[in-house]
Every structure is written in structure tokens, then in C-alpha cells.
Design a protein around this motif. Structure first.
Motif, short mmCIF file in Angstrom:
data_model
loop_
_atom_site.label_atom_id
_atom_site.label_comp_id
_atom_site.label_asym_id
_atom_site.label_seq_id
_atom_site.Cartn_x
_atom_site.Cartn_y
_atom_site.Cartn_z
N UNK A 1 64.26 41.92 46.07
CA UNK A 1 63.64 41.87 44.74
C UNK A 1 63.98 43.09 43.90
N UNK A 2 64.94 43.89 44.34
CA UNK A 2 65.28 45.12 43.63
C UNK A 2 65.72 44.87 42.19
N UNK A 3 66.25 43.71 41.89
CA UNK A 3 66.68 43.40 40.54
C UNK A 3 65.54 43.02 39.61
N UNK A 4 64.34 42.95 40.15
CA UNK A 4 63.16 42.63 39.35
C UNK A 4 62.36 43.90 39.08
N UNK A 5 61.68 43.91 37.97
CA UNK A 5 60.72 44.98 37.72
C UNK A 5 59.58 44.80 38.72
N UNK A 6 58.90 45.88 39.13
CA UNK A 6 57.78 45.72 40.06
C UNK A 6 56.74 44.69 39.59
N UNK A 7 56.45 44.67 38.32
CA UNK A 7 55.48 43.69 37.80
C UNK A 7 56.01 42.27 37.95
N UNK B 1 58.11 41.21 40.31
CA UNK B 1 58.02 40.87 41.73
C UNK B 1 56.59 40.49 42.09
N UNK B 2 55.63 41.20 41.53
CA UNK B 2 54.22 40.90 41.78
C UNK B 2 53.87 39.52 41.22
N UNK B 3 54.31 39.22 40.02
CA UNK B 3 54.04 37.92 39.41
C UNK B 3 54.71 36.81 40.22
N UNK B 4 55.94 37.02 40.65
CA UNK B 4 56.64 36.01 41.45
C UNK B 4 55.84 35.68 42.70
N UNK B 5 55.41 36.69 43.40
CA UNK B 5 54.62 36.48 44.63
C UNK B 5 53.31 35.74 44.31
N UNK B 6 52.63 36.16 43.25
CA UNK B 6 51.36 35.53 42.88
C UNK B 6 51.56 34.07 42.49
N UNK B 7 52.62 33.79 41.74
CA UNK B 7 52.88 32.40 41.34
C UNK B 7 53.22 31.52 42.54
N UNK B 8 54.02 32.03 43.44
CA UNK B 8 54.35 31.26 44.65
C UNK B 8 53.11 30.98 45.48
#
Length: 160
Positions: free
Chosen positions: A129-135, A137-144
Motif C-alpha cells: 500500500x506504499x503508493x497510497x496515502x496513509x488515509x 490505506x485506512x479508508x481502503x481497509x475500512x471499506x473492505x
């Protein structure tokens, strides 16, 4: 860096936009790197999943209940437990309430391996997830997580 996460991608593959394909492809890529990390300690990703479940349990579970909790069928779970037991990462003990029932229990060696593989998995996820901003990556995890829990149909198949 674990694996080669920036390998060239076939342009025909990235043009797909349907959610099923995107989720599958992302899981496939992340899974390959996670498997590589687990293999360094002689376990599979599925073995790490089992060890993580056994280490986090506050109560003991039968093999059947463990398989149901992890979404693993009896044959798949038995084969994985056999591998983990041969590696001395778990032992299967008879349930005191029903001697016909076997309860997998993680060993101290299993705890050590699980902890090391968990560290590598965290690193793999961070690199993935290094290509994502930390926020992001957090949103991706929460949405999944929301997508997973919002589907109230019974789980089918293995979680790995």
C-alpha cells in the motif's frame, strides 16, 4: 523489500474495472508476497491464518469449530493441521469433555513463528500500500471490512 512489488504489469490486465476482477487481482498480488514471507518460516499463508487464530483464541476450539470460524473445509484444515503438527507448531489434544474431539493447541515454537510471520505480513502490507496515502490505506481497509460484514449470506469456500 519483500518480493518485487513493482514488476511490470501487462497493460491489458490493468484496464479491467469490474470490482470482482480488481479485488481478485489485488488479493492475488498481495497473497503472493504474503506467501513468500510465510514460506521463509516454513509455513503457508493458510498455516499462518490457523496459527493466528489459535494464538488469539481465549477459549479452545475443536478442529470443526476452527474450520468453520476460518472458512476452511474439513479436508483443507486437516491437511494444514497435519503440516503444522509435523513442524511442531501445534499439537492436537483430546477434548476433556469428549475424547473423540481433537483440539488444536499452538506450541511455544508456533507462537514464535506466528509472531515472526505476522511482522513480515505487516511489512508486506505496508509495501503493497506504499503508493497510497496513509488515509487512503485506512479508508481502503475500512471499506473492505464494511463490504465483508454487510453481506449477510453464509460464507462459502475457503478464506484462502
Amino acid at each position: 523489500m519483500i518480493g518485487v512489488m513493482n514488476a511490470p504489469v501487462d497493460p491489458g490486465c490493468v484496464s479491467r474495472s469490474d470490482l470482482n476482477w480488481l479485488l481478485h487481482r489485488a488479493a492475488q498480488k498481495l497473497g503472493a508476497f504474503a506467501q513468500e514471507a510465510a514460506a521463509r518460516h516454513g509455513v503457508t499463508t493458510r498455516g499462518q491464518l490457523v496459527l493466528s487464530a489459535l494464538i488469539s483464541e481465549e477459549f479452545r476450539r475443536s478442529q470443526l469449530a476452527l474450520g468453520q470460524a476460518l472458512g476452511l473445509d474439513k479436508t483443507t484444515l486437516t491437511a494444514e493441521l497435519d503440516r503444522l503438527e509435523r513442524a511442531e507448531l501445534i499439537v492436537r489434544k483430546p477434548d476433556p469433555a469428549d475424547r473423540r474431539v481433537r483440539v488444536p493447541v499452538i506450541t511455544e515454537r508456533g507462537r514464535a513463528v506466528q509472531a515472526e510471520v505476522e511482522k513480515l505480513h505487516v511489512r508486506v502490507e505496508s509495501e503493497f500500500t506504499a503508493g497510497l496515502e496513509p488515509a487512503e490505506a485506512h479508508v481502503l481497509r475500512a471499506l473492505l471490512q464494511r463490504l465483508i460484514v454487510s453481506d449477510h449470506r453464509p460464507d462459502s469456500g475457503s478464506c484462502l
